[in-house]
Design a protein around this motif. Structure first.
Motif, short mmCIF file in Angstrom:
data_model
loop_
_atom_site.label_atom_id
_atom_site.label_comp_id
_atom_site.label_asym_id
_atom_site.label_seq_id
_atom_site.Cartn_x
_atom_site.Cartn_y
_atom_site.Cartn_z
N HIS A 1 0.83 -1.21 0.00
CA HIS A 1 0.00 0.00 0.00
C HIS A 1 0.86 1.26 0.00
N LEU A 2 1.87 1.28 0.83
CA LEU A 2 2.75 2.44 0.90
C LEU A 2 3.51 2.65 -0.40
N LEU A 3 3.99 1.56 -0.99
CA LEU A 3 4.70 1.68 -2.27
C LEU A 3 3.78 2.17 -3.38
N GLU A 4 2.55 1.70 -3.35
CA GLU A 4 1.59 2.11 -4.39
C GLU A 4 1.30 3.61 -4.32
N HIS A 5 1.37 4.17 -3.11
CA HIS A 5 1.05 5.58 -2.93
C HIS A 5 2.30 6.44 -2.71
N ALA A 6 3.46 5.90 -3.03
CA ALA A 6 4.70 6.66 -2.87
C ALA A 6 4.70 7.89 -3.78
N GLN A 7 5.17 9.02 -3.27
CA GLN A 7 5.24 10.27 -4.03
C GLN A 7 6.66 10.47 -4.53
N GLY A 8 6.97 9.92 -5.68
CA GLY A 8 8.27 10.14 -6.29
C GLY A 8 9.29 9.07 -5.96
N ASP A 9 10.45 9.16 -6.66
CA ASP A 9 11.50 8.15 -6.53
C ASP A 9 12.10 8.11 -5.14
N ALA A 10 12.24 9.26 -4.50
CA ALA A 10 12.87 9.30 -3.18
C ALA A 10 12.05 8.51 -2.16
N GLU A 11 10.73 8.74 -2.17
CA GLU A 11 9.89 8.01 -1.22
C GLU A 11 9.86 6.53 -1.57
N ARG A 12 9.84 6.21 -2.85
CA ARG A 12 9.85 4.80 -3.24
C ARG A 12 11.14 4.13 -2.77
N ALA A 13 12.26 4.82 -2.96
CA ALA A 13 13.54 4.26 -2.51
C ALA A 13 13.55 4.09 -0.99
N TYR A 14 12.98 5.05 -0.28
CA TYR A 14 12.89 4.95 1.18
C TYR A 14 12.11 3.70 1.60
N LEU A 15 11.01 3.46 0.89
CA LEU A 15 10.18 2.30 1.23
C LEU A 15 10.84 1.00 0.81
N LEU A 16 11.53 1.00 -0.33
CA LEU A 16 12.25 -0.21 -0.75
C LEU A 16 13.35 -0.54 0.26
N ASP A 17 14.01 0.47 0.77
CA ASP A 17 15.00 0.25 1.83
C ASP A 17 14.34 -0.37 3.05
N SER A 18 13.16 0.14 3.40
CA SER A 18 12.41 -0.42 4.52
C SER A 18 12.01 -1.86 4.26
N LEU A 19 11.65 -2.16 3.00
CA LEU A 19 11.27 -3.53 2.65
C LEU A 19 12.48 -4.46 2.74
N CYS A 20 13.63 -3.98 2.29
CA CYS A 20 14.86 -4.78 2.45
C CYS A 20 15.12 -5.04 3.92
N GLU A 21 14.82 -4.04 4.74
CA GLU A 21 14.98 -4.21 6.19
C GLU A 21 14.05 -5.29 6.72
N LYS A 22 12.84 -5.38 6.16
CA LYS A 22 11.92 -6.44 6.58
C LYS A 22 12.51 -7.81 6.23
N PHE A 23 13.05 -7.94 5.03
CA PHE A 23 13.71 -9.20 4.67
C PHE A 23 14.85 -9.50 5.62
N LYS A 24 15.62 -8.47 5.93
CA LYS A 24 16.78 -8.67 6.80
C LYS A 24 16.37 -9.10 8.20
N SER A 25 15.42 -8.35 8.77
CA SER A 25 15.09 -8.59 10.18
C SER A 25 14.19 -9.80 10.37
N THR A 26 13.34 -10.11 9.37
CA THR A 26 12.37 -11.18 9.56
C THR A 26 12.81 -12.49 8.93
N LEU A 27 13.41 -12.45 7.75
CA LEU A 27 13.80 -13.70 7.11
C LEU A 27 15.24 -14.06 7.47
#
Length: 598
Positions: free
Chosen positions: A431-457
């Motif tokens: 949901h957050l990625l779908e509503h990201a405003q621009g490349d910077a916010e998308r990159a911020y969220l992708l970094d957060s998603l990588c963090e989810k992979f790191k911390s959870t998997l």
């Protein structure tokens, strides 16, 4: 920042959970606890009678359901009240009484499994065919019979049951040390200003842009645990020894086998998870190298691991804003699902804010027809929104299973316990990625998603490998003191995170602050559940209603089928390990996109 409260009495009522669905008052609970002391004698009264006929067996099983619910209502109320302030002795005393009652109940029922195993199979078949209602319990009875090689005679079963109260001591000791007695010195930022360090504030502090503050918070926490290292090692060793005792007594080769076998999960699933993480470690190493480069560091330190590498204006959420965002993100699960989430908010299933002495972290608890309550330590960060969504997933799983299944099959197995929670997290991220405003916010969220992979998997798989290897070392008589545990933990950190992260003696102590090491091989399910959640969330968003209905069917399944079979019905293959490999392949794609954006 979120509201800060120094006393529970200061918190407005809407932010405090409502335990009245369990008991209207503490006095009512104490009165029922006194009355419940009769349960062991009532159970023992069925010995020699329960398996004398099919009708008696059905009556006993129904009686067992009733007494289990009676006990769990008491336990949930006492445990939740105890967690409101772990320093408060009266509820800690009541928790001691609950553990004692549970041990006596287990001891009183120790005759049942041996008696069931001595029953002729043909006779059981005939009873289930002829006695109306007994066939409902057939799966539960067959699960017991499948573990025949690990069930002892009544006298030894009674002895093992009697030891259960003692076996809980390591977890109790860790909780008292960690939640009630431990405190951390304040952290200093680059201007010398002090910042309070608590279990709840530590994570947000590690996300601050001020590197001096992050490092100071890191040393505050690990310096404190370092002073307790020998005590912590002794407590964790006691935990491993009690698992070893029960595994050996029941003729299991290892503590891992003893944990997995009753949940119908093959050892190969656990082992393939670790093998897959090792095989796909280069993707995580690339992400860590990307982080270091983005932060302008040749090598990162552990206080650099959580800070976002894409600068965005710091956003804090009120609890109401977090709830609104949760409802928006979970809309793909349908209006019926959302109506229960609203019910949870309105009827105060959630205990929101941190106060002194409150249990750290977050959880959802309840089940078997009981209101599932959620403990948070909400600080207003995006991570806290994810925690809210995560715990709501647990509560919805509990609610839907309890609604759809008879009491015997309402609880779900440990292996699927984190699937609903992590699927919710993935839907929020989509949901957050779908509503990201621009490349910077998308990159911020992708970094957060990588963090989810790191911390959870990855991180939880690393925890699982540490837990398995430390238990195996303990069983083989190798050292389990603080130095040996730290050497093993540090080596795994190097293996999982790669050369871009410089290890140190303090992170080697991280094992001493992980409460899940007292949950008997629980951590691996975070990793397997994350892999399942990646597949489930993408399927729901891609297919819509068919995938959603399969998923809601899974949530309503309880333990009515083996967990791998329930997941297969939702469209996820966990048996072969394919889901883990596919999730980690997705991580590699995310790292590629993030690299291109920054």
């Amino acid at each position: 920042m979120a509201e800060q409260y120094k006393s529970r009495a200061d918190i407005p009522q809407q932010y405090v959970w409502d335990t009245s669905s369990y008991f209207a008052s503490e006095e009512a609970c104490v009165a029922e606890l006194e009355a419940a002391q009769e349960i062991p004698a009532l159970i023992a009264g069925w010995e020699g009678k329960a398996l004398s006929s099919g009708e008696n067996l059905l009556s006993y099983l129904r009686f067992e359901d009733e007494q289990t619910l009676r006990f769990e209502r008491l336990y949930e109320y006492v445990a939740r009240r105890a967690d409101e302030d772990t320093r408060e002795s009266r509820f800690q005393d009541l928790m001691g009484q609950m553990r004692s009652l549970y041990a006596r109940m287990e001891e009183a029922s120790a005759w049942f499994q041996p008696a069931l195993l001595s029953l002729d199979g043909d006779k059981l078949d005939l009873w289930c065919q002829d006695v109306e209602g007994l066939s409902l319990y057939r799966r539960a009875l067959d699960k017991v019979r499948a573990l025949a090689d690990h069930v002892l005679d009544p006298a030894r079963e009674a002895l093992l049951a009697k030891a259960q109260e003692m076996a809980a001591s390591p977890e109790v000791c860790f909780s008292m040390l960690n939640d009630a007695d431990l405190s951390f010195p304040p952290a200093l930022d680059s201007e010398g200003k002090e910042h309070e360090v608590t279990h709840g504030s530590y994570g947000p502090l590690l996300m601050k842009e001020d590197r001096a503050l992050r490092e100071s918070a890191y040393h505050s926490v690990y310096g404190t645990y370092g002073k307790m290292r020998n005590t912590s090692a002794a407590i964790l060793t006691a935990q491993m020894k009690q698992l070893e005792f029960f595994a050996s007594a029941r003729n299991y080769v290892s503590t891992l086998e003893a944990s997995l076998a009753p949940t119908e999960v093959p050892l190969a699933v656990f082992d393939s998870l670790i093998e897959s993480a090792h095989r796909n470690a280069p993707a995580m190493h690339r992400y860590m190298a990307l982080r270091a480069r983005a932060l302008g560091l040749e090598r990162m330190r552990y206080w650099d691991v959580y800070v976002p590498i894409v600068k965005m204006p710091e956003r804090h959420y009120s609890f109401e804003e977090a709830c609104d965002l949760m409802l928006e993100a979970l809309a793909p699960l349908g209006e019926e699902y959302l109506s229960v989430v609203r019910k949870a908010i309105d009827e105060r299933w959630i205990d929101v804010y941190e106060t002194p002495g409150k249990a750290s972290g977050a959880y959802s608890s309840g089940g078997r027809g009981l209101t599932p309550l959620i403990l948070l330590n909400f600080m207003g960060t995006l991570d806290d929104v994810f925690t809210l969504v995560h715990e709501m997933g647990h509560s919805m799983h509990t609610y839907l299973s309890s609604k759809a299944q008879p009491q015997r099959y309402a609880p779900y197995e440990m292996f699927v316990a984190e699937v609903a929670s992590t699927t919710n997290e993935m839907l929020l991220m989509h949901h957050l990625l779908e509503h990201a405003q621009g490349d910077a916010e998308r990159a911020y969220l992708l970094d957060s998603l990588c963090e989810k992979f790191k911390s959870t998997l990855f991180r939880q798989t690393m925890f699982a490998e540490f837990e398995r290897d430390a238990n195996n070392a303990s069983m083989s008589g190798e050292g389990s003191g603080a130095a040996a545990l730290s050497r093993r933990y540090r080596a795994l950190n190097d293996l999982y995170y790669g050369p871009a992260l410089e290890t140190d003696e303090e992170i080697a102590l991280e094992w001493s602050r992980i409460p899940h090491f007292y949950y008997n091989y629980y951590v691996y399910v975070y990793a397997t559940s994350f892999a399942a959640a990646v597949a489930l969330s993408e399927g729901i968003l891609r297919e819509g209603e068919p995938a959603r209905e399969r998923y809601l069917g899974f949530l309503s399944g309880g333990c009515s089928k083996p967990p791998l079979e329930l997941l297969a019905g939702a469209g996820v293959d966990m048996a072969s390990g394919r889901a883990v490999d596919e999730a980690l392949a997705r991580l590699a794609q995310i790292v590629d996109e993030l690299d291109a954006l920054i």
